[in-house]
Write an enzyme that holds these catalytic residues in place. Structure first.
Site, short mmCIF file in Angstrom:
data_model
loop_
_atom_site.label_atom_id
_atom_site.label_comp_id
_atom_site.label_asym_id
_atom_site.label_seq_id
_atom_site.Cartn_x
_atom_site.Cartn_y
_atom_site.Cartn_z
N HIS A 101 0.88 -1.18 0.00
CA HIS A 101 0.00 0.00 0.00
C HIS A 101 0.92 1.22 0.00
O HIS A 101 2.02 1.17 0.55
CB HIS A 101 -0.82 0.11 1.29
CG HIS A 101 -1.75 -1.02 1.58
ND1 HIS A 101 -1.34 -2.16 2.21
CD2 HIS A 101 -3.08 -1.15 1.39
CE1 HIS A 101 -2.38 -2.96 2.38
NE2 HIS A 101 -3.45 -2.38 1.89
N ASP A 104 2.39 1.97 3.35
CA ASP A 104 3.29 0.97 3.95
C ASP A 104 4.74 1.36 3.71
O ASP A 104 5.63 0.99 4.47
CB ASP A 104 3.15 -0.42 3.29
CG ASP A 104 1.77 -0.99 3.37
OD1 ASP A 104 1.02 -0.59 4.27
OD2 ASP A 104 1.44 -1.85 2.52
N GLU A 232 -10.77 -7.07 -4.42
CA GLU A 232 -10.54 -8.11 -3.41
C GLU A 232 -11.79 -8.18 -2.53
O GLU A 232 -11.99 -7.35 -1.64
CB GLU A 232 -9.31 -7.75 -2.57
CG GLU A 232 -8.99 -8.81 -1.54
CD GLU A 232 -7.77 -8.44 -0.68
OE1 GLU A 232 -6.82 -7.85 -1.21
OE2 GLU A 232 -7.81 -8.75 0.51
N GLU A 268 -8.89 -13.69 -1.32
CA GLU A 268 -8.19 -13.99 -0.06
C GLU A 268 -8.93 -15.11 0.66
O GLU A 268 -10.15 -15.05 0.85
CB GLU A 268 -8.12 -12.74 0.82
CG GLU A 268 -7.41 -13.07 2.14
CD GLU A 268 -7.20 -11.88 3.05
OE1 GLU A 268 -6.77 -10.82 2.59
OE2 GLU A 268 -7.45 -12.05 4.26
N HIS A 271 -11.05 -14.09 3.65
CA HIS A 271 -12.26 -13.34 3.30
C HIS A 271 -13.34 -14.28 2.78
O HIS A 271 -14.52 -14.05 3.00
CB HIS A 271 -11.94 -12.28 2.25
CG HIS A 271 -10.96 -11.24 2.72
ND1 HIS A 271 -10.56 -10.21 1.92
CD2 HIS A 271 -10.32 -11.08 3.89
CE1 HIS A 271 -9.69 -9.44 2.60
NE2 HIS A 271 -9.53 -9.97 3.79
N ASP A 296 -4.62 -13.90 -2.20
CA ASP A 296 -4.00 -13.53 -0.92
C ASP A 296 -4.00 -14.79 -0.09
O ASP A 296 -5.04 -15.26 0.40
CB ASP A 296 -4.76 -12.38 -0.24
CG ASP A 296 -4.22 -11.03 -0.69
OD1 ASP A 296 -3.42 -10.99 -1.65
OD2 ASP A 296 -4.58 -10.00 -0.07
N ASP A 307 -11.06 -11.60 10.88
CA ASP A 307 -10.03 -11.69 9.86
C ASP A 307 -8.66 -11.87 10.53
O ASP A 307 -7.93 -10.92 10.72
CB ASP A 307 -10.09 -10.37 9.08
CG ASP A 307 -9.31 -10.41 7.79
OD1 ASP A 307 -9.01 -11.52 7.32
OD2 ASP A 307 -9.00 -9.34 7.25
N ASP A 309 -5.99 -13.45 9.50
CA ASP A 309 -4.82 -13.37 8.61
C ASP A 309 -3.67 -14.26 9.06
O ASP A 309 -2.54 -13.81 9.26
CB ASP A 309 -4.31 -11.91 8.51
CG ASP A 309 -5.16 -11.05 7.59
OD1 ASP A 309 -6.01 -11.60 6.87
OD2 ASP A 309 -4.97 -9.82 7.59
C1 XLS Z 1 -7.67 -6.48 4.54
C2 XLS Z 1 -7.19 -6.71 3.19
C3 XLS Z 1 -6.09 -5.77 2.71
C4 XLS Z 1 -5.93 -5.86 1.23
C5 XLS Z 1 -5.15 -4.76 0.61
O1 XLS Z 1 -8.44 -7.25 5.09
O2 XLS Z 1 -6.80 -8.05 3.11
O3 XLS Z 1 -4.89 -6.02 3.38
O4 XLS Z 1 -5.34 -7.08 0.84
O5 XLS Z 1 -5.67 -3.52 0.92
CA CA Z 2 -7.60 -10.56 5.65
CA CA Z 3 -5.85 -9.16 1.51
#
Ligand code: XLS
Ligand code: CA
Ligand code: CA
Length: 438
Positions: A101, A104, A232, A268, A271, A296, A307, A309
């Protein structure tokens, strides 16, 4: 040049018997699977935000990991240290791509003009590193969810000024993606949704998001961006209702606004499960619509509804994911580890263990998916399952030349109908287990 991970060697493939925590057991970059190198099947990417920025802060506590990389956080010196550390990290793992991003890669300034100046400076630096190492950019994006100005959304905001700031960030992030040769540009609509309909005009907001995307496509193409734009999908978090709920919803939206030629999906795993789907479902829906772009690669937690991750370790899931990817003929994008270490895994070694785990999980998934395809039994079963449509009537239905009356006449002639053949789900599941566990 300073070494940031001096205790970590280059990570090598040592085979499945290895107990070396800093070695791959399955990811063997040059191994050929179905006629292609593993590394070409699996273009892995490092997510700048989780790996180089996030340090363990959660709603209940502050950082547990040190991601200063020896510099003062919030400075350009720190931004550059992250580039150096990130490239050393990717080189040691043999990762060929990164995703970012805008905010980032530099600390965001109060004034967008200063942020843009910093972005120019850091991307000059990044570009130099990319040329030296051969590491590439998979995709870029603009963070349109962290800054308080986006509290009511970016493309879906009620404020025309905020909408212009979103436009400015997208414009800059596309320029940077082009400058870095990125393959894709992502729209994740984190705050493109709503909390309550009592204050929200959904049609107005969706039209504005589409208009912003249209302008982004026009601008991107005008400055030579030839890659894919991605949506996404994610159903919720941070907003209660997010417009890009899942792949089917996002694809419908793109078609409604004439954006489908320029966009694909970035799916992702976490998600997908938040939307009440399997990862595999989202991949299949994208693929059958010609919109499987990028992945992702992470996973959620069966017991938690948010979420998380996590780094992917579930080989059953990665096998079924790779099965979909192979069947779809691969990705135009890659596999971005949008995943973070658990908060108590707070050392540099943990960062490496996480990526080794993720890369091995997908490598093993690839090996097993190829075996499933070579075994052929699943394919044969599915083929046979629809066999009745090979007859004359079935062919008429498939070619769109049947009429309701002639189909009804067939049913009336039969009088009663026997139930179709068994779906054999449990047997098919045992095939997957056989391939996975022998
Ligand atoms: C958040 C998203 C984010 C996207 C990019 O849940 O996964 O990180 O991948 O903005
Ligand atoms: Ca996520
Ligand atoms: Ca993501």
């Amino acid at each position: 040049m300073k070494e940031y991970f001096a205790d970590i060697p280059k990570i090598k493939y040592e085979g499945k018997a290895s107990k070396n925590p800093l070695a791959f057991r399955y990811y063997d970059a040059d191994r050929i699977i179905l006629g292609k190198k593993m590394s070409d099947h699996l273009p892995f990417a490092m997510a700048w935000w989780h790996n180089l920025c996030a340090a363990g802060t959660d709603m209940f506590g502050r950082d547990t990991a040190d991601k200063s990389f020896g510099a003062q956080k919030g400075t350009m010196e720190h931004a550059k240290a992250k580039v150096d550390a990130g490239f050393e990290f990717m080189q040691k793992l043999g990762i060929k791509y990164f995703c970012f991003h805008d905010v980032d890669i530099v600390p965001e300034a109060e004034d967008i003009n200063e942020t843009n100046r910093r972005l120019d400076e850091i991307t000059d630096y990044l570009l130099k590193k990319m040329e030296e190492t051969g590491i590439k950019c998979l995709w870029g994006t603009a963070n349109m969810f962290s800054n308080p100005r986006f509290m009511n959304g970016a493309g879906s905001t009620n404020s025309v000024d905020v909408y212009c700031f979103a436009a400015a960030q997208i414009k800059k992030a596309i320029e940077l993606t082009v400058k870095l040769g990125g393959k894709g540009y992502v729209f994740w609509g984190g705050r493109e949704g709503y909390e309550t309909l009592l204050n929200t005009d959904v049609r107005f907001e969706q039209e504005n998001i589409a208009a912003l995307m249209k302008m982004a496509v026009e601008y991107g193409r005008s400055i030579g961006f030839t890659g894919d734009f991605y949506i996404e999908p994610k159903p919720k978090e941070p907003m209660k209702h997010q417009y890009d709920f899942d792949a089917a919803t996002a694809i419908g939206f793109l078609r409604q606004y004439g954006l489908d030629k320029d966009f694909k999906m970035n799916i992702e795993a976490n998600h997908a499960t938040l939307a009440g789907h399997t990862f595999r479902h989202e991949l299949r829906i994208s693929a059958i619509n010609g919109m499987l772009g990028s992945i992702d690669a992470n996973q959620g937690d069966y017991l938690l509804g948010w979420d998380t991750d996590e780094f992917p370790y579930n080989v059953y899931e990665s096998t079924l994911c790779m099965y979909e990817v192979l069947k779809a003929g691969g990705l135009t994008g890659g596999f971005n580890f949008d995943a973070k270490n658990r908060r108590p895994s707070n050392t540099p070694e943990d960062m490496f263990h996480a990526y080794i785990l993720g890369m091995d999980t997908f490598a093993l998934g690839l090996i097993k998916a190829a075996e499933l395809i070579e075994d052929g039994e699943l394919d044969e079963f599915v083929e046979k399952r629809y066999e009745s449509f090979k007859g004359e009537l079935g062919q008429k239905i498939r070619s769109g030349t049947a009429t309701l009356s002639e189909l009804a006449a067939h049913a009336e002639e039969l009088g009663s109908c026997k139930t179709p053949d068994s779906g054999r789900q449990e047997y098919l599941e045992s095939i997957v287990n056989r391939i996975l566990f022998g």
